[in-house]
Scaffold this active site. Structure first.
Site, short mmCIF file in Angstrom:
data_model
loop_
_atom_site.label_atom_id
_atom_site.label_comp_id
_atom_site.label_asym_id
_atom_site.label_seq_id
_atom_site.Cartn_x
_atom_site.Cartn_y
_atom_site.Cartn_z
N GLY A 24 -3.78 -5.38 1.52
CA GLY A 24 -3.14 -6.49 0.87
C GLY A 24 -2.96 -7.42 1.19
O GLY A 24 -3.35 -8.02 2.49
N SER A 25 -2.42 -8.15 0.86
CA SER A 25 -2.18 -10.13 1.19
C SER A 25 -1.48 -9.95 2.21
O SER A 25 -1.03 -10.81 2.81
CB SER A 25 -1.11 -10.71 -0.23
OG SER A 25 -0.26 -9.89 -0.70
N ALA A 53 3.36 -2.60 1.97
CA ALA A 53 4.36 -1.92 1.33
C ALA A 53 4.54 -2.77 0.06
O ALA A 53 5.11 -4.07 -0.15
CB ALA A 53 5.32 -1.12 1.84
N LYS A 60 3.94 2.61 -2.24
CA LYS A 60 2.45 1.62 -2.15
C LYS A 60 1.38 2.38 -2.88
O LYS A 60 1.63 3.04 -3.74
CB LYS A 60 2.08 2.00 -0.64
CG LYS A 60 2.81 1.64 0.41
CD LYS A 60 2.52 1.46 2.54
CE LYS A 60 1.04 1.59 2.57
NZ LYS A 60 0.33 0.65 1.46
N GLY A 111 -0.08 -0.86 -4.46
CA GLY A 111 0.34 -1.27 -5.94
C GLY A 111 -1.86 -1.90 -5.52
O GLY A 111 -1.91 -2.55 -6.62
N GLY A 112 -1.99 -2.39 -4.34
CA GLY A 112 -3.73 -2.59 -4.13
C GLY A 112 -4.57 -1.83 -4.40
O GLY A 112 -6.22 -1.88 -4.14
N GLU A 114 -5.44 4.68 2.89
CA GLU A 114 -3.76 4.07 3.94
C GLU A 114 -3.20 5.29 4.33
O GLU A 114 -2.66 5.96 4.97
CB GLU A 114 -2.87 3.56 2.65
CG GLU A 114 -3.66 1.69 2.67
CD GLU A 114 -2.85 1.07 1.39
OE1 GLU A 114 -2.97 -0.40 1.93
OE2 GLU A 114 -1.85 1.48 0.39
N LYS A 149 10.61 -6.78 -1.26
CA LYS A 149 10.05 -5.53 -1.37
C LYS A 149 11.55 -4.37 -0.77
O LYS A 149 11.00 -3.45 -0.77
CB LYS A 149 8.96 -5.23 -0.57
CG LYS A 149 8.02 -6.08 -0.87
CD LYS A 149 6.97 -6.48 -1.48
CE LYS A 149 5.43 -6.71 -1.47
NZ LYS A 149 4.85 -6.53 -1.11
C1 5RP Z 1 -2.43 -1.68 -1.64
C2 5RP Z 1 -0.84 -1.37 -0.41
C3 5RP Z 1 0.00 -2.58 -0.33
O1 5RP Z 1 0.16 -2.62 1.19
C4 5RP Z 1 0.68 -2.67 -1.23
O2 5RP Z 1 0.10 -3.15 -2.24
C5 5RP Z 1 1.49 -4.20 -0.45
O3 5RP Z 1 0.81 -5.10 -0.94
P1 5RP Z 1 0.93 -7.27 -0.54
O4 5RP Z 1 0.94 -6.68 0.38
O5 5RP Z 1 -0.36 -7.69 -1.39
O6 5RP Z 1 2.05 -7.67 -1.17
O7 5RP Z 1 0.13 -0.85 -0.35
O8 5RP Z 1 -2.83 -0.33 -1.42
#
Ligand code: 5RP
Length: 227
Positions: A26-27, A83, A94, A96-97, A103, A121
């Protein structure tokens, strides 16, 4: 420096020489991986990484971080990951990515798990963020019907170009629009027993430390889930 970067760089300080480190996706995790790469280059830090997605694997390879698969190590010393939501009692969503399966596997075999987030978050209760459920493509429309009947407002995740998203593990993701999850434990138990569900994005009692990047600075909190 943005808040995600602040949290990512702080987390990289917990990485010590010789560790096997789970590298999240993720970012926010991106900044942590970059910082580990920098420490290896400039400080001579030596670690072995275990990546949680193809995207992180590519990034780690570019940085020259030596990698092993989760099956080549007996356990992981420390995993650092992002997260999507963290509740007041340190439960998380978790995925979103779309990397939740790998994970969760890497976190399960980790001695310590740190989540890195910006302050947006942090929530009182989980559920505003759609809960990702990773499913086998075969029979996925049956699961969509079950979730619709339950009132879970399921949406099969698509790519930006409109095709059904396929995860690194070759599965689909159904996002459940629940608004609020009153009882994450019982929802997790329900999802765990559904045929065709591979994994879900409820990460319960898994995180040992939470690092939050906020306007006022970075905070580091130990959770009650020490191993
Ligand atoms: C990927 C995840 C990421 O850690 C989560 O979506 C957070 O992403 P970001 O740091 O881009 O907000 O769970 O599956």
């Amino acid at each position: 420096m943005n808040l995600k970067q602040l949290a990512g760089i702080e987390a990289a300080k917990f990485v010590k020489d010789g560790m096997i480190v789970g590298l999240g996706t993720g970012s926010t995790a991106y900044y942590m991986v970059e910082e580990i790469g920098r420490r290896m280059r400039e400080e001579g830090l030596k670690i072995t990484g275990v990546t949680t997605s193809n995207a992180t694997k590519e990034q780690a390879e570019t940085l020259g971080i030596p990698l092993k698969s989760i099956d080549e190590v007996t356990e992981v010393d420390l995993t650092i990951d992002g997260a999507d939501e963290i509740s007041q009692d340190f439960q998380g969503i978790k995925g979103g990515g779309a990397a939740l399966l790998f994970e969760k596997i890497v976190a399960t075999y980790s001695k310590q798990t740190i989540w890195i987030v910006d302050e947006s978050k942090l929530v009182a209760k989980l559920g505003k963020f759609p809960l990702p459920v990773e499913v086998i493509p075969y029979g996925s429309q049956q699961l969509m019907r079950i979730f619709t009947k339950k009132g879970y407002n399921p949406v099969l995740r698509s790519t930006e170009t409109g095709e059904t998203l396929v995860t690194d593990g070759g599965h689909y993701i159904i996002d459940l629009h629940l608004d609020v999850i009153e009882d994450p434990e019982s929802l997790a138990t329900y999802l765990d027993q559904l045929v065709g569900v591979v994994e879900h994005g409820l990460f319960l009692s898994m995180v040992t430390k939470v690092i939050v990047g906020a306007d006022g600075g970075v905070t580091v909190t130990d959770t009650p889930f020490q191993k």
